[in-house]
Structure formats: C-alpha cells, structure tokens
Design a protein around this motif. Structure first.
Motif, PDB file in Angstrom:
ATOM      1  N   GLU A 276       0.830  -1.209   0.000  1.00  0.00           N
ATOM      2  CA  GLU A 276       0.000   0.000   0.000  1.00  0.00           C
ATOM      3  C   GLU A 276       0.863   1.258   0.000  1.00  0.00           C
ATOM      4  N   ASP A 277       1.956   1.256   0.755  1.00  0.00           N
ATOM      5  CA  ASP A 277       2.866   2.406   0.777  1.00  0.00           C
ATOM      6  C   ASP A 277       3.477   2.641  -0.602  1.00  0.00           C
ATOM      7  N   ARG A 278       3.858   1.565  -1.283  1.00  0.00           N
ATOM      8  CA  ARG A 278       4.430   1.700  -2.630  1.00  0.00           C
ATOM      9  C   ARG A 278       3.408   2.286  -3.606  1.00  0.00           C
TER      10      ARG A 278
ATOM     11  N   GLU B 202       3.124   5.950  -2.921  1.00  0.00           N
ATOM     12  CA  GLU B 202       4.309   6.661  -3.410  1.00  0.00           C
ATOM     13  C   GLU B 202       4.237   6.839  -4.924  1.00  0.00           C
ATOM     14  N   SER B 203       3.793   5.801  -5.637  1.00  0.00           N
ATOM     15  CA  SER B 203       3.725   5.911  -7.098  1.00  0.00           C
ATOM     16  C   SER B 203       2.639   6.897  -7.522  1.00  0.00           C
ATOM     17  N   GLN B 204       1.568   6.999  -6.766  1.00  0.00           N
ATOM     18  CA  GLN B 204       0.513   7.965  -7.075  1.00  0.00           C
ATOM     19  C   GLN B 204       0.998   9.394  -6.857  1.00  0.00           C
TER      20      GLN B 204
ATOM     21  N   GLY C  30       4.779  12.544  -9.056  1.00  0.00           N
ATOM     22  CA  GLY C  30       5.036  13.834  -9.658  1.00  0.00           C
ATOM     23  C   GLY C  30       5.095  14.965  -8.642  1.00  0.00           C
ATOM     24  N   PHE C  31       4.713  14.693  -7.445  1.00  0.00           N
ATOM     25  CA  PHE C  31       4.637  15.732  -6.417  1.00  0.00           C
ATOM     26  C   PHE C  31       5.893  15.694  -5.554  1.00  0.00           C
ATOM     27  N   ASP C  32       6.596  16.811  -5.492  1.00  0.00           N
ATOM     28  CA  ASP C  32       7.790  16.907  -4.642  1.00  0.00           C
ATOM     29  C   ASP C  32       7.590  18.079  -3.701  1.00  0.00           C
ATOM     30  N   LEU C  33       7.589  17.821  -2.442  1.00  0.00           N
ATOM     31  CA  LEU C  33       7.355  18.827  -1.415  1.00  0.00           C
ATOM     32  C   LEU C  33       8.361  19.956  -1.512  1.00  0.00           C
TER      33      LEU C  33
END
Length: 152
Positions: A133-135, A138-140, A143-146
C-alpha cells in the motif's frame, strides 16, 4: 467486546500465557489451597487492572492467560502474584512452612511467559500488505515533490 482496549493515548492488546510452579514442583495446589490460589489470582489481577482470560491451577503448576495493561510489566505482575499469594498461603496454612516443603519460599524462582495474539503468518501478511500500500501511494504521488518549489 473488542479485542483491543483503549486508553486516552493508546490502543492496545497485551495478552500473555504465563506458567509457574511451586518450589520443587511439590503437588500442593489442591483442595483449599487451589481454591485460595484461584480466588486470589482473580482478585490481584483485577486490582492491577488486568483482565484474566483463562486460569487453570494444576496440582504442581499454574497456567494463566491474562491481558495486562501496558503500564504493568509481566515481571511486576508476577512479583505481586507470587509475593501476595505466598504470604497468604503461609498465613492460612502454616504447615506449608514445615518439612518437606519450604521455609519462606513457596514459588519456584522462574516462570514461563509467551505472548498471545495474532499469529506470525497473519502479521507477516499485514506487514507485506502495508508495504504494498505504501508503494502504491508513493507511485501515485510521484510527480509531487514537497521541496520542488524550494529548488526553483
């Protein structure tokens, strides 16, 4: 009743199987002695905020399955059970202090303890599922980088 217990800052289940014996494994836990041990284990467990799940007193050993609050260690509970029970037994049955039994030590020094709960396979599956579930998460969010806006 839920398997899990709740406190203001914790949700827990701490169930243990504990086995302990009288010193030299004498077969003295019968009759009135057995009744006293059973009753007092129930009372002392409740006094410490623990929930007794199963109790079997055999002639030479005790089996206890108990749910212990996180604030109470198994070591602390066993110290209380063994100490209070020995004092009461010697007061109620002074003949136990005489030979061939003991002086002032009723219980053997050690005990067996094992946790009771979810089996190992169930836990492994849960951990694997969580990792999967964590993977996915992460894949979803790939494109988002804090910190992306900080680098520009």
């Amino acid at each position: 009743m839920s398997k899990y217990k709740k406190q203001p800052h914790a949700v827990w289940t701490c169930d243990y199987h504990i086995v302990w014996t009288p010193k030299d494994r004498f077969r003295v836990l019968t009759g009135l002695v057995k009744d006293l041990v059973e009753r007092d284990i129930q009372l002392l467990s409740k006094w410490k905020g623990c929930e007794m799940i199963e109790l079997t007193v055999q002639s030479d050993h005790v089996h206890l399955v108990i749910s212990i609050r996180p604030k109470v260690s198994v070591w602390e509970l066993m110290g209380i059970l063994n100490g209070k029970l020995a004092i009461k037994l010697f007061k109620s049955y002074p003949q136990l202090k005489k030979k061939p039994y003991w002086g002032n030590h009723f219980w053997a020094r050690g005990y067996f303890v094992n946790t009771v709960g979810l089996n190992e396979d169930h836990i492994r599956r849960y951990v694997t599922y969580q990792e999967t579930e964590d993977r996915k998460e992460e894949s979803q969010n790939e494109g988002f980088d804090l910190f992306e806006s900080l680098h520009e």
